[in-house]
Structure formats: C-alpha cells, structure tokens
Design a protein around this motif. Sequence first.
Motif, PDB file in Angstrom:
ATOM      1  N   GLU A  26      52.758  66.955 -28.724  1.00  0.00           N
ATOM      2  CA  GLU A  26      52.638  66.707 -30.178  1.00  0.00           C
ATOM      3  C   GLU A  26      52.275  65.257 -30.464  1.00  0.00           C
ATOM      4  N   LYS A  27      52.864  64.350 -29.626  1.00  0.00           N
ATOM      5  CA  LYS A  27      52.635  62.919 -29.884  1.00  0.00           C
ATOM      6  C   LYS A  27      51.378  62.403 -29.181  1.00  0.00           C
ATOM      7  N   CYS A  28      50.974  63.049 -28.105  1.00  0.00           N
ATOM      8  CA  CYS A  28      49.880  62.541 -27.254  1.00  0.00           C
ATOM      9  C   CYS A  28      48.537  62.560 -27.987  1.00  0.00           C
ATOM     10  N   SER A  29      47.805  61.415 -27.877  1.00  0.00           N
ATOM     11  CA  SER A  29      46.492  61.317 -28.524  1.00  0.00           C
ATOM     12  C   SER A  29      45.359  61.493 -27.520  1.00  0.00           C
ATOM     13  N   LEU A  30      45.732  61.807 -26.239  1.00  0.00           N
ATOM     14  CA  LEU A  30      44.763  62.016 -25.145  1.00  0.00           C
ATOM     15  C   LEU A  30      43.941  60.758 -24.848  1.00  0.00           C
ATOM     16  N   ALA A  39      54.643  58.921 -26.054  1.00  0.00           N
ATOM     17  CA  ALA A  39      54.664  60.378 -25.837  1.00  0.00           C
ATOM     18  C   ALA A  39      55.288  60.750 -24.490  1.00  0.00           C
ATOM     19  N   ILE A  40      55.571  59.719 -23.666  1.00  0.00           N
ATOM     20  CA  ILE A  40      56.083  60.022 -22.325  1.00  0.00           C
ATOM     21  C   ILE A  40      57.575  59.700 -22.226  1.00  0.00           C
ATOM     22  N   THR A  41      58.322  60.693 -21.809  1.00  0.00           N
ATOM     23  CA  THR A  41      59.750  60.486 -21.521  1.00  0.00           C
ATOM     24  C   THR A  41      59.955  60.816 -20.042  1.00  0.00           C
ATOM     25  N   GLU A  42      61.190  60.652 -19.572  1.00  0.00           N
ATOM     26  CA  GLU A  42      61.437  60.898 -18.146  1.00  0.00           C
ATOM     27  C   GLU A  42      62.340  62.099 -17.936  1.00  0.00           C
ATOM     28  N   GLU A  71      42.135  69.067 -23.083  1.00  0.00           N
ATOM     29  CA  GLU A  71      43.063  68.797 -24.187  1.00  0.00           C
ATOM     30  C   GLU A  71      44.507  68.613 -23.733  1.00  0.00           C
ATOM     31  N   ILE A  72      44.708  68.526 -22.423  1.00  0.00           N
ATOM     32  CA  ILE A  72      46.107  68.352 -21.984  1.00  0.00           C
ATOM     33  C   ILE A  72      46.266  67.210 -20.966  1.00  0.00           C
ATOM     34  N   VAL A  73      47.498  66.690 -20.930  1.00  0.00           N
ATOM     35  CA  VAL A  73      47.858  65.679 -19.931  1.00  0.00           C
ATOM     36  C   VAL A  73      48.776  66.366 -18.936  1.00  0.00           C
ATOM     37  N   LEU A  74      48.393  66.274 -17.665  1.00  0.00           N
ATOM     38  CA  LEU A  74      49.117  67.034 -16.652  1.00  0.00           C
ATOM     39  C   LEU A  74      49.800  66.094 -15.642  1.00  0.00           C
ATOM     40  N   PRO A  75      51.139  66.031 -15.623  1.00  0.00           N
ATOM     41  CA  PRO A  75      51.797  65.245 -14.570  1.00  0.00           C
ATOM     42  C   PRO A  75      52.005  66.090 -13.314  1.00  0.00           C
ATOM     43  N   PHE A  76      51.805  65.480 -12.137  1.00  0.00           N
ATOM     44  CA  PHE A  76      52.096  66.145 -10.854  1.00  0.00           C
ATOM     45  C   PHE A  76      53.333  65.471 -10.263  1.00  0.00           C
TER      46      PHE A  76
END
Length: 285
Positions: free
Chosen positions: A72-76, A117-120, A94-99
């Motif tokens: 919701e917060k990510c602006s890409l 937009a990033i939490t842990e 349209e998505i951010v993908l963490p590995f």
Amino acid sequence: MSDGVFVMIISVASGKGGTGKTTVATNLAFALESDVQLLDCDVEEPNAHLFIRPTIEDVKTITTPVPEVDEEKCSLCGKCAEICQFKAIIVIGEIVLPFHELCHSCGGCREVCPEKAITETGRELGVIERGYRNGLELVHGRLRIGEAMSPPLIREVRHYTRPDRLTIIDAPPGTSCPVIAAMNGASFVLMVTEPTPFGLHDLKLAVEAVKVLGIPCGLVINRSDIGDGKVKAYAEEEGLPVLMEIPFDQRIAEAYSRGEMVVEVMPEWKDRFLDLFRRIEEIAR
Ligand code: SF4
Ligand code: SF4
C-alpha cells in the motif's frame, strides 16, 4: 582446573573435517573439569554434545531480521533493489519481491525506502542449546536445515562467552567465513591436523587465515605416526609450535566411535591434555 587459570578463548580449528578437532576440543575441556565453557560453533554438524552428554537446560530459537514490504505504501521507486548487494529484494513490474534466503540482514533497504514501506520480520537461523555436565558448560548452535548462512548463528553462539571462564571453541572445518567467525577475537588458535598431503594442504590455508587475524597459533598432530614428515617441516618453517602429537591408537578410535571421552577411557591422556593447556597458556600469556 587449577586456581589462577588464565581466562582466555581457545579456538580449536582444522583446515578440513575428520582430523580429530572435536576429539581435541572436548577432551581438552573435559580434562580441565570446571569453570570451562565449550562453545560448539560447528553449527552445520554440532557433535561435541555426543561426547560431553550434557543435561540441556535451555533452548533458544535464533532469527535474523529480513524485510517485509507494505504494498500500500510502496511507490515502486526501486531504491531498495538498487542498494541491495545480494539481489535479495527486486522490483518486478508492479511488485517488490524480497528473497529472504538471500538476505544478509544489513537493513539497507529499510533505511533508503522513502515511503517507509519496509518493516522487518524474522527468518529462523536455527536454535542454540545450552547444557551442563558437572562444571562444564556446553553451548551449541544447530543451523536450520536449508539455511545457508551459518556465521550469524555462530556469532550468536559466541555471545554466550563468559568473561570469567576459560572458553574453548570447536570451530567448523574449512577456511571460509564460518571459521573466521569462530576464530575472530580468540586468544589462541589450536590447529588440529594430520601428517598427510591433504592435511598439509588444508593446514596451510587455515594458517594463512589465522595470520591475517593476527592470533597466536599452535598445532596438534593427530595420527602422528602415519603419513610423512612434511607437516612438521612446514611447522618449523612457519615457527608454529607442535604442542601435542596423538599417535594412532585403536582404543582412541573405538572410544570415538562409542561417543566416549578419551580422557575417561584412557586416564593417562588427562595429564597430556592438561599439559597441552599449560603450553597454550604460556604462549597466549
Ligand atoms: S536487508 Fe540488506 S541484504 Fe537484506 S534485502 Fe535489504 S538490503 Fe538486501
Ligand atoms: S524503496 Fe520502498 S518505496 Fe521504493 S520500491 Fe522499495 S519498498 Fe517500494
């Protein structure tokens, strides 16, 4: 252990597996009897407990922080992917993908995210178990199956180091990052090797790593009556003291295979391990 013992950290290492490193680490700790900690940092395959047979008193799950993205917060904007050195977070369409398995928990992506937009969240590294047998404390880590990064768990095991105890570390075999994590900051590195061409090859690599760390080092030559004299010649060239030699003995091999301590089965070895400790102490002082 005698009064007035020099409190220090002895890291027992070997360039390769199967040299008798754990036999040396466990018997040295056991011979000293009390006020000793043994930290088994061979977290991929801890086996000191098979010989020490401690009563486990506490178990702790260890996690490492990894990023979670609020879509919701990510602006890409892609700043997180740009800063990540490990390709552990990427922007696809349209998505951010963490590995999470690739993440080294540096926190860089969270720092640079302009949208917060990033939490842990936590990725499980493994567990740490602590137990006792008489005055001997054993702490070991067990890396979660499938987990590739062992240094963070090794560092967690090392956090159990007590400043008022003699600490013996059973380091993982090899010469890469996990071994460095288990040797760094030690007062002395005891290198266990065998007098064979493979033993010498891996010993040289391990000794180079110890030199970079600037830690005093000495050798134990296991199965010293087999193989050739090249390890001793190398030790002399490098000024590395040979502090103990363990000849091949069927009784030692049998004790190992039954999970028994050499110093218990063959009490004459207790004095030899105490002598080894005194020699280390003299050098480390
Ligand atoms: S914490 Fe570091 S390693 Fe992990 S994804 Fe973010 S930038 Fe990459
Ligand atoms: S830095 Fe933040 S806002 Fe930019 S793509 Fe990554 S998560 Fe989204």
